[in-house]
Design a protein around this motif. Structure first.
Motif, short mmCIF file in Angstrom:
data_model
loop_
_atom_site.label_atom_id
_atom_site.label_comp_id
_atom_site.label_asym_id
_atom_site.label_seq_id
_atom_site.Cartn_x
_atom_site.Cartn_y
_atom_site.Cartn_z
N ARG A 95 78.84 -29.27 -20.36
CA ARG A 95 78.69 -29.58 -18.93
C ARG A 95 77.47 -30.48 -18.70
NH1 ARG A 95 82.41 -27.06 -16.37
NH2 ARG A 95 83.02 -24.97 -16.89
N ARG A 102 82.27 -30.20 -29.23
CA ARG A 102 83.22 -30.52 -28.16
C ARG A 102 84.64 -30.76 -28.68
NH1 ARG A 102 82.89 -32.93 -22.80
NH2 ARG A 102 84.79 -34.10 -22.41
N SER A 103 84.80 -31.55 -29.69
CA SER A 103 86.14 -31.90 -30.17
C SER A 103 86.85 -30.72 -30.85
CB SER A 103 86.08 -33.10 -31.12
OG SER A 103 85.28 -32.76 -32.23
N CYS A 105 86.20 -27.36 -30.00
CA CYS A 105 86.06 -26.14 -29.19
C CYS A 105 87.42 -25.74 -28.60
CB CYS A 105 85.05 -26.35 -28.06
SG CYS A 105 84.78 -24.84 -27.10
N VAL A 106 87.98 -24.67 -29.12
CA VAL A 106 89.28 -24.21 -28.64
C VAL A 106 89.16 -23.43 -27.34
CG1 VAL A 106 90.37 -24.20 -30.91
CG2 VAL A 106 89.18 -22.16 -30.11
N ARG A 108 87.03 -24.17 -24.78
CA ARG A 108 86.65 -25.05 -23.67
C ARG A 108 87.78 -25.27 -22.67
NH1 ARG A 108 87.22 -30.72 -23.72
NH2 ARG A 108 86.15 -31.63 -21.97
N HIS A 109 88.97 -25.62 -23.15
CA HIS A 109 90.08 -25.91 -22.23
C HIS A 109 90.56 -24.66 -21.51
CE1 HIS A 109 90.36 -30.09 -23.24
NE2 HIS A 109 90.29 -29.78 -24.53
N GLN A 110 90.51 -23.52 -22.17
CA GLN A 110 90.92 -22.27 -21.52
C GLN A 110 89.91 -21.88 -20.44
OE1 GLN A 110 93.81 -20.78 -21.78
NE2 GLN A 110 94.40 -22.40 -23.20
N MET A 112 88.05 -23.93 -18.73
CA MET A 112 88.25 -24.86 -17.62
C MET A 112 89.49 -24.50 -16.81
SD MET A 112 87.05 -28.38 -19.51
CE MET A 112 87.38 -29.44 -18.11
N ARG A 113 90.56 -24.05 -17.48
CA ARG A 113 91.78 -23.63 -16.78
C ARG A 113 91.49 -22.40 -15.91
NH1 ARG A 113 95.35 -19.76 -17.36
NH2 ARG A 113 94.44 -19.00 -19.31
N ARG A 116 89.51 -23.32 -12.83
CA ARG A 116 90.39 -23.92 -11.80
C ARG A 116 91.14 -22.84 -11.04
NH1 ARG A 116 91.35 -27.73 -15.70
NH2 ARG A 116 93.28 -26.73 -16.34
#
Length: 145
Positions: A95, A102-103, A105-106, A108-110, A112-113, A116
């Motif tokens: 952040r 970063r590339s 990180c499994v 990270r996307h969860q 962020m989801r 949201r």
């Protein structure tokens, strides 16, 4: 993890008090007493709410603070973002700056989801809906909420 700070909690409580008196200017002292919020702390919160356009203030006899927006149009998400910034569940370095992981990180996307989803849910809760819930609780109408 702390999702809501004292600033946000007190601001929501102050907005609820104002929403309960839509046609009146209320003094900061009255709101502080009704909501058991430290007076000086509340004054700062009300100034911030006024700068953001949620409330207006008037000085002098009969003065005070009044809601400027309809309670149904003020979402809890907006209040959170005013006092805390965006809803964030993680203090990951990505952040603030690029994270070395970063590339790969499994998580990270969860995260962020989920952020949201939480933000969308807080967007559905308004000062108006909270006031209706409060009235229902106070009148004993609400069951297993």
């Amino acid at each position: 993890m702390q999702l809501l700070t004292k600033h946000t909690d007190y601001a929501i409580r102050a907005l609820l008090t104002l929403a309960g008196h839509p046609d009146d200017y209320l003094s900061a002292r009255r709101i502080a007493e009704e909501q058991q919020i430290p007076y000086q702390f509340l004054r700062g919160l009300l100034q911030e709410l006024a700068r953001a356009g949620f409330v207006s203030s008037r000085e002098g006899a009969g003065g005070g603070v009044k809601l400027e927006k309809a309670p149904e149009s003020i979402s809890v998400r907006e209040v959170i973002e005013l006092f805390q910034g965006r809803v964030e569940l993680s203090e990951c370095m990505f952040r603030k700056q690029l994270c070395a992981n970063r590339s790969n990180c499994v998580l990270r996307h969860q995260i962020m989801r989920i952020e949201r989803l939480v933000s969308e849910e807080f967007d559905k809760v308004t000062i108006g809906s909270l006031l209706a819930d409060l009235h229902a609780v106070n009148s004993g109408e609400r069951k297993n909420g």
